[in-house]
Scaffold this motif. Structure first.
Motif, mmCIF file in Angstrom:
data_model
loop_
_atom_site.group_PDB
_atom_site.id
_atom_site.type_symbol
_atom_site.label_atom_id
_atom_site.label_comp_id
_atom_site.label_asym_id
_atom_site.label_seq_id
_atom_site.Cartn_x
_atom_site.Cartn_y
_atom_site.Cartn_z
ATOM 1 N N CYS A 171 0.835 -1.208 0.000
ATOM 2 C CA CYS A 171 0.000 0.000 0.000
ATOM 3 C C CYS A 171 0.868 1.256 0.000
ATOM 4 O O CYS A 171 0.568 2.237 -0.711
ATOM 5 C CB CYS A 171 -0.932 0.002 1.207
ATOM 6 N N ARG A 172 1.939 1.236 0.771
ATOM 7 C CA ARG A 172 2.816 2.406 0.813
ATOM 8 C C ARG A 172 3.480 2.635 -0.552
ATOM 9 O O ARG A 172 3.615 3.782 -1.005
ATOM 10 C CB ARG A 172 3.870 2.231 1.904
ATOM 11 N N VAL A 173 3.881 1.555 -1.198
ATOM 12 C CA VAL A 173 4.542 1.693 -2.505
ATOM 13 C C VAL A 173 3.556 2.205 -3.546
ATOM 14 O O VAL A 173 3.877 3.104 -4.345
ATOM 15 C CB VAL A 173 5.153 0.346 -2.920
ATOM 16 N N TYR A 174 2.346 1.662 -3.559
ATOM 17 C CA TYR A 174 1.346 2.152 -4.516
ATOM 18 C C TYR A 174 0.985 3.611 -4.242
ATOM 19 O O TYR A 174 0.766 4.390 -5.179
ATOM 20 C CB TYR A 174 0.088 1.294 -4.456
ATOM 21 N N SER A 175 0.928 3.980 -2.963
ATOM 22 C CA SER A 175 0.642 5.380 -2.623
ATOM 23 C C SER A 175 1.739 6.300 -3.174
ATOM 24 O O SER A 175 1.463 7.409 -3.662
ATOM 25 C CB SER A 175 0.528 5.551 -1.109
ATOM 26 N N GLU A 176 2.979 5.836 -3.087
ATOM 27 C CA GLU A 176 4.091 6.612 -3.644
ATOM 28 C C GLU A 176 3.948 6.742 -5.158
ATOM 29 O O GLU A 176 4.200 7.822 -5.728
ATOM 30 C CB GLU A 176 5.413 5.928 -3.285
ATOM 31 N N ALA A 177 3.532 5.672 -5.814
ATOM 32 C CA ALA A 177 3.329 5.728 -7.266
ATOM 33 C C ALA A 177 2.242 6.735 -7.625
ATOM 34 O O ALA A 177 2.373 7.496 -8.597
ATOM 35 C CB ALA A 177 2.954 4.340 -7.787
ATOM 36 N N ILE A 178 1.183 6.773 -6.834
ATOM 37 C CA ILE A 178 0.086 7.715 -7.093
ATOM 38 C C ILE A 178 0.561 9.148 -6.879
ATOM 39 O O ILE A 178 0.214 10.061 -7.648
ATOM 40 C CB ILE A 178 -1.114 7.390 -6.183
ATOM 41 N N THR A 179 1.364 9.368 -5.845
ATOM 42 C CA THR A 179 1.861 10.715 -5.546
ATOM 43 C C THR A 179 2.633 11.291 -6.727
ATOM 44 O O THR A 179 2.461 12.458 -7.106
ATOM 45 C CB THR A 179 2.759 10.688 -4.296
ATOM 46 N N HIS A 180 3.475 10.471 -7.325
ATOM 47 C CA HIS A 180 4.329 10.950 -8.415
ATOM 48 C C HIS A 180 3.679 10.818 -9.788
ATOM 49 O O HIS A 180 4.123 11.484 -10.735
ATOM 50 C CB HIS A 180 5.661 10.195 -8.396
#
Length: 494
Positions: free
Chosen positions: A92-101
Motif C-alpha cells: 500500500c505504501r509503494v502504490y501510494s508513492e506511485a500515485i503521488t508521483h
C-alpha cells in the motif's frame, strides 16, 4: 522432494526465461552505470519474480528505487511483488508513492484500491476507483473494482452496471506462473459479484497455471484457454445463480474433468439445504424461508412470521453475505421492524435460531471440510456470543478453549460422537461436492445442528503466534487433501 534444479530441463518457457535473465545480466554488466539501465534492471527484477526468486527480486527493486525513486514501472511492479509476498501494508505504501508521483496513471490507483477492498475499506477503495474513472471512463479494472465495492455494499444494480463495463471483453485472465516444471493448466470459474471459493491457499502458482473466467460475463463464442481440468469456484447458490448457469453451459463445451459441478452447487442454497438436509438422520436444520424485507419491516411482519411458524428469537440475514455481515438475531417481535429495515436487499432470509450453547453457556461452532468425499476437521470456535466466527471468538484468550479445539482436531470421532459423524457423512453424500464445508453445532442428544453447508468455506491458515501451533497440522492436512484431490482429477485426462 523433487529436484527442482533439473526437473524443468527441456521445458521451453522456463528455459526462455532463464536465457533472457542471463542476457539481461550480461547487458547490465557491460553497460554498468548508464542512464538507460533502469528499464533493463526492471525487466530483470520482474523475471527474478517470475522465476520464483522473490527475495532476489525484492532486493533488485530496492536497488532500482534508490536510483530512480519515482519510476512508475518500478514502483508498480514492486507493489505487485510485495502483494504476492503478503506484505500488504508495504505494498500500500509503494502504490501510494506511485500515485503521488503519477496521479494521472490509473494503474496505481486501481492497485491500491484493490488492496483496500480486500481489507473491507470500501469507502477508501471506492474513492480511488472513482478517481480512475474520472481520468479514463472506460478503464475496465476500475469498473470491475467499483462493481465489487457496490456489490459488497448491497447495491446490486449499481454493481451490475459496472461489472458489464468492466468484464466486457475482459472475462478471461491468466495468472502468472512461477513454477520450475510444466504446470497443471486449470480453468477457475468465478462469479463477478462474489460468492466464490477462496483458492489462493491451495492453487499454488508454482504448480498451477490458472486462467480465471468470469462466467456471467463470458462471450459464449470466446475460445477457452488450454486446460487439463476445471475448478468451479462459484460457491454461493443464493447469490450466483446466473454465474452458475453460465458455468454449466461452459462446462458443456469441454470434456475436461470438473471440480464442483455447478448443477450440484445450485442445490446448496440455504432454503434448499434446510429442506433436504433436515430430513437426514441425526441432522437438525433450522426452518428457513425468504421473505420480502418490506413485509418484515412493516406493521404485519410478526404476524406474517407466525403464519409460517417462526417464533422469537430468530435470525435475519441478507442473501449473499458471509463472515457474519448483515446477519442479526431478533429477540422479540417489537424489534423486528427496525431490524429488518436496517438490512440491505429487497428480500431477507429468515432462519430459526438453533441454540448451540453448551453447559458452560458458551456457543460452539465446528467446521469440517468435505474434500473428495472425505471429512476433515478444520476448526472449533467457542464464544460467549451467539454469532460465532473464529476471528471474533474467545479462542485467543482462553487456553481451555484451545485445548478443546485441539481434542477435536486430533480425534474428531471421539470429540463429536458416532451419531454426529454419521450425520456429517450423510450431509457430504447429499451435497455431492468435491470441495465444501459444514458449519454446525452439537445438540444435547448428539445431533448435528446445521448452520451452513456449501462450497464457500475458507481454509485460513493461522498466524505465526505459537498459541496456534496445534492447529497447523490439521489445516495443512486439509490443504494437502485439496491439492491431492485436484491432482487425482487432473490425472483422469489422457
Amino acid at each position: 522432494m523433487r529436484d527442482l534444479a533439473g526437473s524443468h530441463r527441456g521445458w521451453t518457457p522456463r528455459l526462455a526465461q532463464e536465457s533472457r535473465l542471463r542476457q539481461l545480466e550480461e547487458m547490465l554488466a557491460q553497460r554498468r552505470g548508464e542512464a538507460d539501465d533502469i528499464d533493463t534492471e526492471i525487466e530483470r527484477a520482474v523475471l527474478l519474480n517470475a522465476l520464483d526468486r522473490r527475495q532476489d527480486a525484492q532486493q533488485a527493486f530496492i536497488d532500482i528505487l534508490r536510483k530512480a525513486p519515482t519510476n512508475f514501472s518500478a514502483l508498480n511492479e514492486f507493489g505487485t511483488l510485495l502483494t504476492n509476498m503478503g506484505a500488504i501494508d508495504a505494498a500500500c505504501r509503494v502504490y501510494s508513492e506511485a500515485i503521488t508521483h503519477h496521479p494521472q496513471n490509473p494503474m496505481g490507483h486501481v492497485n491500491l484500491a484493490n488492496l483496500l477492498l480486500r481489507a473491507n475499506k470500501h469507502r477508501e477503495a471506492r474513492g480511488y476507483y472513482e478517481t480512475v474513472l474520472g481520468i479514463d471512463p472506460d478503464y475496465a479494472p476500475a469498473h470491475q473494482g467499483l462493481g465489487a465495492v457496490l456489490a459488497d455494499l448491497g447495491d446490486r444494480a449499481g454493481a451490475a452496471h459496472h461489472f458489464r463495463k468492466g468484464f466486457r471483453d475482459h472475462a478471461i485472465s491468466t495468472l502468472p506462473y512461477r513454477g520450475a516444471t510444466p504446470p497443471v493448466t486449470l480453468l477457475q470459474l468465478v462469479s463477478s459479484g462474489g460468492g466464490n471459493i477462496p483458492t489462493a491457499a491451495f492453487l499454488d502458482d508454482r504448480s498451477f497455471l490458472t486462467s480465471v473466467i468470469v462466467t456471467d460475463h463470458l462471450d459464449p463464442s470466446a475460445p477457452l484457454p488450454p486446460h487439463q481440468l476445471i475448478f468451479n469456484a462459484i460457491g454461493d447458490a443464493d447469490l450466483c445463480e446466473p454465474a452458475l448457469q453460465a458455468a454449466a453451459r461452459l462446462i458443456a463445451r469441454t470434456a475436461a474433468p470438473v471440480i464442483n459441478d455447478p448443477l450440484a452447487v445450485m442445490k446448496t442454497g440455504r432454503i434448499e439445504n434446510a429442506r433436504r438436509l433436515g430430513n437426514l438422520p441425526g441432522v437438525i436444520a433450522p426452518r428457513t424461508a425468504a421473505m420480502a424485507r418490506g413485509i418484515l419491516a412493516g406493521p404485519d411482519g410478526a404476524s406474517a412470521l407466525a403464519s409460517r411458524q417462526f417464533g422469537f428469537p430468530l435470525l435475519l440475514r441478507s442473501p449473499g453475505y458471509h463472515t457474519g455481515r448483515n446477519f442479526i438475531r431478533v429477540e422479540t417481535a417489537a424489534e423486528l421492524s427496525a431490524a429488518a429495515a436496517g438490512l440491505p436487499g429487497d428480500e431477507l432470509v429468515v432462519i430459526e435460531y438453533l441454540d448451540a450453547r453448551g453447559k458452560d453457556g458458551n456457543a460452539r461452532k465446528y467446521r469440517v471440510m468435505m474434500i473428495g468425499g472425505r471429512i476433515h476437521p478444520l476448526h472449533l470456535a467457542i464464544s460467549r456470543q451467539w454469532k460465532v466466527h473464529y476471528f471474533t471468538s474467545d479462542m485467543a484468550d482462553q487456553p481451555d478453549h484451545r485445548l478443546e479445539e485441539a481434542a477435536f482436531l486430533g480425534d474428531m470421532p471421539a470429540a463429536l460422537g458416532g451419531k454426529a459423524i454419521a450425520a456429517l457423512e450423510h450431509i457430504s453424500d447429499a451435497l455431492g461436492l468435491d470441495y465444501a464445508g459444514i458449519d454446525f453445532g452439537i445438540g444435547a442428544d448428539g445431533d448435528v445442528l446445521l448452520f451452513e453447508a456449501n462450497a464457500t468455506m475458507v481454509i485460513a491458515s493461522p498466524d505465526p503466534d505459537p498459541r496456534w501451533a496445534y492447529r497447523r497440522p490439521a489445516i495443512d492436512g486439509v490443504l494437502e487433501a485439496v491439492v491431492a484431490m485436484i491432482m487425482r482429477k487432473r490425472a483422469v485426462v489422457a
